[in-house]
Design an enzyme around this catalytic site. Structure first.
Site, PDB file in Angstrom:
ATOM      1  N   LYS B  79      30.925  45.250-142.099  1.00 48.34           N
ATOM      2  CA  LYS B  79      30.058  44.955-143.240  1.00 48.34           C
ATOM      3  C   LYS B  79      29.373  46.234-143.708  1.00 48.34           C
ATOM      4  O   LYS B  79      28.938  47.051-142.886  1.00 48.34           O
ATOM      5  CB  LYS B  79      29.015  43.919-142.814  1.00 48.34           C
ATOM      6  CG  LYS B  79      28.119  43.420-143.941  1.00 48.34           C
ATOM      7  CD  LYS B  79      27.144  42.353-143.423  1.00 48.34           C
ATOM      8  CE  LYS B  79      26.251  41.792-144.529  1.00 48.34           C
ATOM      9  NZ  LYS B  79      25.305  40.778-144.017  1.00 48.34           N
ATOM     10  N   SER B 154      25.283  36.415-146.477  1.00 47.46           N
ATOM     11  CA  SER B 154      25.590  37.627-147.193  1.00 47.46           C
ATOM     12  C   SER B 154      26.818  38.366-146.683  1.00 47.46           C
ATOM     13  O   SER B 154      27.338  39.231-147.392  1.00 47.46           O
ATOM     14  CB  SER B 154      24.390  38.577-147.095  1.00 47.46           C
ATOM     15  OG  SER B 154      24.187  38.974-145.760  1.00 47.46           O
ATOM     16  N   SER B 178      23.573  34.622-142.375  1.00 45.54           N
ATOM     17  CA  SER B 178      24.525  35.455-143.117  1.00 45.54           C
ATOM     18  C   SER B 178      25.846  35.715-142.414  1.00 45.54           C
ATOM     19  O   SER B 178      26.772  36.266-143.020  1.00 45.54           O
ATOM     20  CB  SER B 178      23.879  36.805-143.479  1.00 45.54           C
ATOM     21  OG  SER B 178      23.029  36.633-144.588  1.00 45.54           O
TER      22      SER B 178
END
Ligand SMILES: [Zn+2]
Lengths: 110, 491, 499
Positions: B79, B154, B178
């Site tokens: 990420k 997210s 997330s």
């Protein structure tokens, strides 16, 4: 230490002036539509979080983090530093020695 | 089916017995990305050349009989909230566009030490604020199962990358769900570890007391394998815990004896999509069939969790994001009339709407006069929520619930209404407030083919038991074996 | 009308003498010539970097707190103080808000009053806390409004803030208080307190209580004078500010349009304070507990270990030098204020030679004069305490005259007397120059008798009351007996001539 930490929350009643004041505090430039949008939306969210008043927190200690451990210290031993080039590498403006910023006005004489 | 859609444990096996090479695997992943990521939007940066080089080097070392790390040769997507010294790190924000950090996150170092092949940086909601990845400044990520629906967020890019077969493993971060929620939307396994289990050093902070780094994989074994690499003490993060990392992968086959599952009636109330409810109930039946004891528990303060979270997280965020001031790194606008305006205009121009919204909310909550009513009150409620869970875990091993009230939503469906969006985090955020580990595992599909996850939470630092409980369900089902098909795909 | 009362409180910042910064392993070193070379992700505030507290910084802080008689908290935590400034890369300073590690405390300061009397003043402290220093902004001095430059070498230096109650009553008192803090911190090894390098800095809050024409007591608005970085500056700025406030009071008659606290800077060149534009929204720092730093608890045992590391504070030492060693207040002050090493040196000499007063004379005069001339510190002084003590011992016992002692001293300073220890070198210098006082009084008396008989005229004059006549006799005796003690010669001559 001039801060005061108590006042009535204004659940759901956020004024445009409140939004502008907070934006100044956060150094956050907002355009006109954002100011309007946030005035409504933040008021709505603040209205919603008013639900917390229903929680009985009499005598409850605040919990700042998920862990309540203490005493994590490091020894006073040198570690690796970055080179100056690395330190300045991300800066929008620098002169190869310093970070450069628009003149800081706070100390000017009146 | 392409090579990258095999579970990580299978690929590790094939790599070690010479059936495939890291370069083959890496090329296969890169080919998938090239073909399909235009539609999915999982990556912000694909590190093709450096990934190939790393893969070749690992293949050479393997051929030379050198000792290799635990993920040797396996492509892993990271990420874009974890800093990488050789790849740009944007956090999905214009603010950091073009920035390459001068250091690696602790977890990135761990991946390199484990000889993982870092294949690229994945898309995310800007600064991890959001639950659809639509708040990325660089376009949304879609769930590979239905390209008009969001991947969740997210960590939407990481979840979608694993789901789409762009990488067998991916790393995400979870501040309020997330990792778990996009795992659910994309039909993969995603685990948020206990607070302190994984170092946050180099994880760009959203809400420091809630953030935690964790794994995505196609199955529980893959998540366990990656967690083993990510977890562990780091002296550079004072909140990281100095406890040995158990061999999570080794005991997965062993069911939890007399597994006690708690369910909270509040989690099955109004607003829960019937198909999600059905999937969770079906999962509970599977556990019952395995001899688990499913009992109702009380979490009396869980109804305050969303309000608590949306004070604590934005407050910390308002402070954590103050550093993006256009001086030492990041964007600076030339359009200003002096220093104060430079700050405001730079931040105003480079931050997206949701980030601004949360900075505003947090700044307000911490400002003079409101601290006690908002931030302090939220911290007290946070303790009550944590106490609820410690009491509950006296009676049960895991707590089962939905991950999100619905399967993946259509793009744009929620973005107009922040409060509705915040309320959708209700099932996941308590784990962050209480510092508990939680996992989302595939538990079915909606009729129109969108994945549905089951969330299991456990007591802090019992990831081993949590993973074993998750594996029990996985062995009885084949949801995790399903793979999305792209239009025009041969398989 | 009674004269106005001056009300001053000081906020003193002291950089701690650690090897590394407070939250990272970068060097804690004054290094203005090489900007931005002592930084890392942590002190640059890079995204993702996290602080971890330096154990040594805590130890030094607690020692300072104990030496200031403060109460050390059982549990302390750090908070973020949020404001925007280019030298503050995280846009918050990690500081302490409501749980400082040390509360209360006090410092007693001897202050010379206008009438010349020394008065002991008891200055109470509000708190002491530990925070991180910011970097440095260098403003464009050309006046063309060019960019400011930012150096982050200093960012993250551990910094103690010592906040006094408004107990200080004059500019001179403020200066003495600051001097005493400096001395204490240097004694403790907490800080080098080098004011040129900014490791001791001070802000002063000052206002006056004045009676107006209606005999009501009015307080002038509080002014915070910032960036005072020399002792002289503190005193001069406060003297100026006190008279400015008095003038202002007289002009407005005690009726102020704005009574809010004002911030003023000190222009040392012009010798004036000037109003500074307040930091926008400066009053709302939005303190909250730093989630990255865990609180720290201090056990009683640990606090006692730190207490055991404390040295005798300068004030106690001065008192002891007077009370136990019989020094004058002045000498005690000179020795103690010169620094711990000098006072240690003096004490070692005094103990070894057994004559504290003589040791004080020699250290305050001969030793300090040499140090001042050579611009050196006592650590590099060529005569060690043992050596000086033995020299003084020889003088006390009469083996050397004071004058010969000074000659030996200056020979030692000029590296004479060979390569041995100081004691050996003293012996060889005395030997070489025949400086040894004639201990055999029989031999001295023989010479004196011979000199008297050779100088009948002078002897007769002296007997007749011409005191000056003895000089010639003393001179002749001294020429014959090198190293004789002139006093002893004089006394023997007198006893012979005027029995
Ligand atoms: Zn550093």
């Amino acid at each position: 230490m001039s801060e005061t930490h108590s006042a009535e929350p204004s659940h759901g009643q956020l004024t445009r002036e409140d939004v502008l004041k907070v934006a100044r505090l956060a150094r956050l430039g907002l355009d006109e539509s954002e100011v309007e949008e946030f005035t409504g939306q933040l008021g709505q969210v603040l209205g919603y979080v008013g639900i917390l008043e229903e929680a009985d927190t009499e005598g409850v200690e605040p919990l700042a983090g998920a862990s309540e451990r203490t005493d994590v210290l490091r020894e006073d031993e040198p570690g690796e530093s970055l080179t100056r080039d690395q330190a300045l590498s991300g800066a929008p403006r620098h002169d190869d020695r310093f970070f450069l910023v628009p003149p800081v006005l706070d100390t000017s004489a009146e | 089916m392409t090579a990258c859609r095999e579970p990580a444990s299978v690929l590790i096996e094939r790599l070690s017995n010479g059936e495939t090479t890291s370069l083959e695997l890496t090329e296969a992943c890169l080919a998938e990305i090239t073909s399909h990521d235009g539609a999915v939007g999982a990556f912000l940066h694909v590190a093709g050349d450096s990934a190939r080089q790393a893969a070749e080097s690992i293949d050479r070392r393997r051929a030379a009989g050198e000792p290799l790390g635990r993920l040797a040769g396996l492509p892993v997507a990271v990420k874009d909230v974890l800093v990488t010294r050789d790849q740009p790190t944007t956090c999905g924000s214009r603010m950091l566009e073009g920035w390459t950090p001068p250091y690696d996150a602790h977890t990135v170092e761990k991946l390199r030490d484990a000889d993982a092949v870092l294949i690229g940086k994945t898309n995310m909601d800007e600064f991890a604020m959001g639950s659809t990845t639509e708040n990325s400044a660089f376009g949304p990520t879609r769930t590979p199962w239905q390209l008009d629906c969001v991947a969740g967020g997210s960590s939407g890019g990481s979840a979608a990358a694993v789901s789409a077969g762009f990488a067998p493993l991916a790393v995400g971060s979870d501040t309020g769900g997330s990792i778990r929620q996009p795992a659910s939307f994309c039909g993969v396994v995603g685990l948020k570890p206990s607070y302190g289990r994984v170092s946050r050093y180099g994880l760009v902070a959203y809400a420091s007391s809630l953030d935690q780094v964790g794994p995505f994989a196609r199955d529980v074994a893959g998540a366990a394998m990656l967690l083993e690499v990510l977890a562990g003490h780091d002296r550079r993060d004072g909140t990281s815990v100095d406890q040995p990392v158990p061999p999570y992968g080794q005991q997965l086959e062993k069911p939890v004896d007399g597994l006690r599952i708690g369910i909270c009636p509040d989690h099955f109330g109004d607003g829960l999509d019937p198909e999600v409810r059905e999937a969770v109930e079906r999962a509970l039946d599977i556990y019952r069939g395995l001899g688990a004891d499913v009992q109702e528990i009380e979490l009396p303060h869980s109804r305050f969790a969303v309000a608590c979270y949306y004070l604590v997280a934005p407050s910390e965020a308002s402070s954590n994001l103050a550093r993006y001031d256009g001086i030492h790194y990041g964007r600076r606008t030339d359009d200003h009339d002096g220093l104060v305006e430079m700050y405001s205009n730079s931040r105003g121009a480079a931050f997206g709407t949701e980030v601004k919204r949360r900075i505003m909310l947090g700044t307000y909550a911490l400002s003079a006069g409101y601290y006690d009513a908002y931030y302090l009150k939220a911290q007290k409620v946070r303790r009550l929520i944590q106490q609820d869970y410690s009491q509950a875990f006296a009676d049960v091993d895991v707590i089962a619930s939905p991950v999100a009230p619905t399967p993946a939503v259509r793009l744009g469906q929620l973005t107009d209404d922040p409060l509705q969006m915040y309320l959708a985090d209700a099932y996941t955020i308590s784990a962050n407030l209480a510092g508990l580990p939680g996992v989302s595992i595939p538990a079915g599909f909606s009729q129109d083919g969108r994945p549905i996850g089951l969330q299991l939470l456990a007591n802090a630092f019992t990831e081993d038991r949590l993973l074993r409980a998750a594996a029990m369900h996985e062995r009885e089902t084949d949801w995790h074996l399903a793979t999305p098909t792209f239009a025009g795909d041969a398989c | 009308m009674p004269s106005p009362t001056t009300i001053i409180g000081l906020e003193v910042h002291v950089q701690l003498q650690t090897r590394t910064k407070i939250f990272c392993g970068c060097a804690n070193r004054f290094n203005p010539d090489e900007p931005n070379v002592q930084t890392c992700p942590v002190c640059l505030g890079l995204p993702g970097a996290l602080p971890v507290m330096n154990r040594r910084a805590l130890e030094l802080s607690v020692r300072a707190g104990l030496a200031l008689s403060g109460t050390i908290a059982g549990l302390t935590k750090w908070d973020r103080k949020q404001y925007y400034y280019p030298d503050l890369p995280k846009a918050y300073q990690i500081s302490q808000y409501d749980l400082p590690f040390c509360q209360g405390g006090h410092l007693d300061v001897d202050v010379e009053q206008e009438n010349g009397e020394i008065q002991s003043r008891h200055i109470r402290l509000i708190r002491v806390h530990l925070e991180e220093d910011a970097g440095k902004n260098l403003h464009d001095e050309s006046g063309r409004g060019g960019d400011s430059r930012v150096d982050l070498n200093r960012a993250g230096t551990p910094l103690l803030e010592i906040v006094s109650e408004p107990d200080i009553r004059s500019a001179a008192e403020a200066r003495r208080y600051l001097e005493e803090i400096r001395l204490l911190m240097v004694y403790l090894g907490v800080s080098d307190c080098n004011m040129q390098e900014g490791s001791l800095r001070c802000d002063a809050n000052v206002n006056l209580e004045i009676s107006n024409s209606a005999n009501e007591s009015i307080r002038t608005p509080i002014v915070e004078v910032k960036n005072l970085n020399s002792f002289r500056g503190v005193e001069a700025a406060l003297v100026y500010e006190i008279s400015r406030q008095q003038r202002e009071f007289e002009q407005c008659g005690g009726i102020y349009a704005d009574t809010a606290k004002q911030t003023r800077g000190w222009d040392a060149d012009r010798g004036v304070t000037f109003a500074q534009r307040g930091k926008e929204e400066a009053s709302d720092y939005r303190y909250f507990p730093d989630p990255d730093l865990l609180p720290v608890s201090f056990s009683d045992e640990w606090i006692e270990i730190q207490r055991a590391e404390l040295c005798e504070p300068p004030a106690d030492r001065r008192r002891r030098f007077v009370a136990e060693l019989g020094l004058s207040e002045y000498d005690a002050g000179v020795l103690v204020d010169r620094g711990r090493e000098t006072a240690d040196y003096f004490e070692a000499v005094a103990t070894a030679c057994g004559d504290a007063k003589q040791a004080a004379n020699w250290v305050t005069q001969d030793v300090l004069r040499e140090l001042n001339e050579r611009e050196e510190t006592i650590e590099s002084f060529p005569i060690d305490a043992q050596g000086l003590a033995s020299l003084l011992g020889m003088i006390t016992s009469g083996d050397l005259t004071t004058r010969s002692g000074r000659e030996v001293f200056s020979s030692l300073m000029n590296n004479q007397g060979g390569d041995g220890s100081i004691v050996e070198r003293i012996a060889s210098i005395v030997e070489e120059r025949g400086l040894s006082a004639v201990a055999d009084s029989g031999a001295l008396e023989t010479v004196i008798d011979a000199v008297i008989s050779r100088n009948e005229k002078a002897a007769e004059d002296f007997r007749g009351g011409k005191d000056a006549a003895i000089g010639k006799l003393i001179g002749e005796v001294m020429r014959e007996v090198g190293g004789a003690d002139p006093n002893a010669v004089r006394e023997t001559l007198i006893s012979r001539l005027r029995p």
